[in-house]
Scaffold this active site. Structure first.
Site, short mmCIF file in Angstrom:
data_model
loop_
_atom_site.label_atom_id
_atom_site.label_comp_id
_atom_site.label_asym_id
_atom_site.label_seq_id
_atom_site.Cartn_x
_atom_site.Cartn_y
_atom_site.Cartn_z
CB SER A 151 12.96 -62.85 9.26
OG SER A 151 14.32 -63.02 8.95
CG ASP A 227 14.04 -64.37 1.65
OD1 ASP A 227 15.16 -63.88 1.88
OD2 ASP A 227 13.13 -64.46 2.50
CG HIS A 260 13.69 -61.51 4.11
ND1 HIS A 260 13.45 -62.82 4.44
CD2 HIS A 260 14.07 -60.91 5.27
CE1 HIS A 260 13.67 -63.02 5.73
NE2 HIS A 260 14.04 -61.87 6.27
#
Lengths: 280, 280
Positions: A151, A227, A260
């Site tokens: 991320s 995600d 995620h």
């Protein structure tokens, strides 16, 4: 940069430790976690080393407890280095109501705007101080160093690799922010840390950096299709298009049904470690 | 016992989920985490299932995020069920200053002393309600069920197996409390939940239960030699001696240099899953 040991646990025959050391760049003490496999020789000091950069809200604990990377690192003889995501301490400015700015959200850049510039210099910390500490302290060959992350940490891995391909020779990312100048997470961070002049932002935008020039390694990205941040903040498609336009060697995998979380990272972490190992 | 889904994450091709369901035994809602591998057939419903019992201060999250068990469970086609460690909720009595009694410390027994007896009935919850819920809800063969756990949960796994060897056919433990009547953690819990009459304690003491009779499976125990709780609370040696005296089939491994943490569990979890898989 003499490290102070904080914790020390045996794991997969090796040692999972956490240290604290002084950072001049961040003007504070920084924690860093390290996994050293059994059998890595302190005499020869020639093991490959991977720096993992974590995402928003994380610190040195998330990856070491949730990703399951040590099992594979032990097998491959790779040293793992897991720094924190921002400067820390009572002197370090923070935001009260934002998880995506301030502590836990250093974005791996050198801030220029007040009051952030004094402490928020994560690019210099990772690129200069941490790598020097690794070279001096750990039994590794600094010429066999790769970088990866998740991320915000995927953004950090991509930008640090693209700007320093001879230092961070290999690169991979999970769910990275790839075009921060174009998405809310990135724009909010860059405006705060770098100011409103967007011409200063390109130096921390992986897509912009790639358009300046490619690197000669294969960049691996895994991105879950479920995600929740994909369409608004991550936009893998922008980086994929840039790789294709520029001829950057890449492997970008859209993983059906994954989100995620660290459940996603744990699923594919072995592939990432092997990706780096075969290239270092 | 109709479950309410709380979370749902794809992992290693399967699904890591958490549910909430009503427990009459504990007179409260209970959370339970479940990992179901890809390829487990809801038609045939014949997968083996393992119940993991966590230790003091844990809840349904620790094992699912830190142990790395899903990778192996996915390979072996085993369903993992991870219940909570105690009743929960505002109505449930608790202690303010003890981590080893009250919420997070149910000790997998049915309390008889006030005010604990109304809610703290984890033995009935696990043995009767949870296994019924597993049988009704999950695609498993309840005749292929094993149990394992850590620390207080290792105590739970040993006692539930020894008392119900036809229900929980296989058994293993990390760092278990093996003789709770003889150590501070166990005595403190038993006096509180069961009262001062020690004759009532033997029914929840793995060593005492083993002296009543053996089971016909191999019990696997891994115990770290650097575990800070080994000499005072765990006392593996007492159970080892009882196994040898009674002729219980056992594999008790003292793992040099390992401590009480999930770093230890993650290192040997694959061995435990394979131990159960070959016997179920």
């Amino acid at each position: 940069m003499t490290p102070t040991p904080i914790s020390h646990n045996k794991m997969f025959g090796g040692v999972q430790a956490t240290y604290k050391h002084r950072s001049d760049a961040c003007d504070c003490d920084m924690k860093v976690a390290v996994f050293t496999p059994d059998g890595v020789s302190t005499d020869t000091g020639d093991a490959p080393v991977l720096i993992w950069l974590s995402g928003l809200t994380c610190d040195t604990t998330n990856f070491q407890t949730k990703a399951g990377a040590q099992r594979v690192a032990a097998e491959l003889g790779i040293v793992l280095v897991m720094p924190d995501t921002s400067p820390r301490g009572d002197d370090v400015p923070d935001t009260e109501d934002r998880y995506d700015f301030g502590k836990g959200a250093g974005f791996y850049l050198d801030a220029t705007a007040k009051p952030w510039a004094k402490h928020y210099n994560m690019e210099s910390y990772i690129r200069d101080e941490l790598t020097a500490w690794i070279s001096e302290t750990l039994p590794v060959d600094i010429d066999r160093m790769g970088i990866f992350g998740h991320s915000m940490g995927g953004h950090g891995a991509l930008t640090l690799h693209l700007k320093n391909p001879k230092l961070f020779k290999t690169c991979s990312a999970f769910s990275p922010i790839v075009a921060p100048s174009q998405v809310a997470w990135g724009r909010g961070a860059f405006e705060g840390y770098l100011g409103k002049d967007e011409t200063k932002w390109a130096d921390y935008d992986a897509t912009e950096l790639l358009m300046r020039g490619t690197t000669d390694t294969n960049i691996l990205i895994d991105q879950g299709t479920d995600d929740q941040f994909l369409s608004e903040h991550l936009r893998t498609d922008i980086f994929t298009a840039a790789c294709e336009k520029m001829g950057q060697d890449h492997t970008i995998r859209m993983q059906a049904g994954y989100d995620h979380s660290y459940f996603f990272i744990a699923t594919f972490i072995e592939d990432h470690l092997r990706h780096h190992a075969t290239r270092l």
